[in-house]
Enzyme design. Sequence first.
Site, short mmCIF file in Angstrom:
data_model
loop_
_atom_site.label_atom_id
_atom_site.label_comp_id
_atom_site.label_asym_id
_atom_site.label_seq_id
_atom_site.Cartn_x
_atom_site.Cartn_y
_atom_site.Cartn_z
N LYS A 154 0.81 -1.22 0.00
CA LYS A 154 0.00 0.00 0.00
C LYS A 154 0.84 1.26 0.00
O LYS A 154 0.36 2.33 -0.39
CB LYS A 154 -0.96 -0.01 1.20
N LYS A 244 -5.25 -8.80 -8.34
CA LYS A 244 -6.40 -9.17 -7.53
C LYS A 244 -7.62 -8.36 -7.96
O LYS A 244 -7.51 -7.18 -8.31
CB LYS A 244 -6.08 -8.90 -6.06
N LYS A 247 -12.22 -3.07 -6.76
CA LYS A 247 -13.08 -2.02 -7.29
C LYS A 247 -12.30 -0.80 -7.73
O LYS A 247 -12.83 0.08 -8.42
CB LYS A 247 -14.15 -1.63 -6.27
#
Length: 383
Positions: A154, A244, A247
Amino acid sequence: MFYANIRCKIITRNKVGRRFKSVITTDYKLSSKILPKETSVFSLVQPSGTMHLGNYLGALSCWGDLCRIKQHETQDLLFGLADLHAITVPQPQGKEFMKQKYDTLAYLIAFGVDPAKCKLYMQSDVREHAELAWYLSTITNISSLSRMTQWKAKSAGEKNKATDFSNSSSSLGLFSYPVLQAADVLIFKSEYVPVGEDQVQHLELTREIAEKFNKQFNCDVFKIPKVLLTPTKKIYNLKNSEKKMSKSDPRPGAVLYLSESNEDIRKKIKKATTDSITDKAFRFDPKERPGISNFINILAGIEKKSINEVEVDLENLRSHSDFKQYVGDKLIDWIEEPREKYLELSSNPDYLIQVALEGKIHAQKKAQETLRQVREVMGFSNF
């Protein structure tokens, strides 16, 4: 009906070779024996609003399965929405964020998480989570947090992100996320935590924190939780089988949402990236046929079958168009009933509020007792 059992206790490893303890795998033949007569099961999911197939199959399908096999009132199933975790990255504000949370709750119930068998709540409604997270942060090493692979992913793109924070733009909350996650699990004295494989490393840290606390304060306040690893492997997006399903992918055909119309489901599957191999049967081979394998994994998840069983079902298919037609038919057949239930639930906010309130009362009672014990052994008053 989903029946599960614990096949075995296994040891697995992360990318840097550390050993994970007490990771329990499940298969799609679950029986009620998976849960002791008296036990506690806990897990949270971030409230993303519109839920997609990857969210559901990655871990959440197991919640519904556990509800179905519950036999005793002393089997405490507590699930919820990790809205405190969600705000470590930008989220909608005010009423829009609240709507997003209740929308996620509607998905959970519609797709099998039964409020009659478990309790569902909002993490932020139980403030003991945050207080315990602070106490645990004082015994958690920065080095342990900097090794977390999700933190590295991240904060990707920042130089020396794992050791040099002087120029980091990531929030402290994002870095200390696993400490709050440990508090989530430990405050309910959870014995089993059903999660997807990407959360195993965080749960191992939770075990380490619990053991360290008990030893440092010469107590047995915290139970050492076991990871209940869900059988469905990671679901990849339909346009790139190396990423992966998420959204955040800007391509409209990359993600299959649980509220999709039948027409949109067929369209996305038809345009999904698979391969050009025509001289072989449709087999699970993630290395050579990642797109096909991703769909086989999806079929295994929604039909509660092993990969081998799905492969047998596909033996008579001869073309990619037949394969995609088959996948579309199975998905539509599976999704129609819960999709309609979701639409009904999302238009009934009073019911969803009541479910969350009942969950809050139950969760808060458990959390307050654990926090009382924590404060006592640490030397804080309980006035």
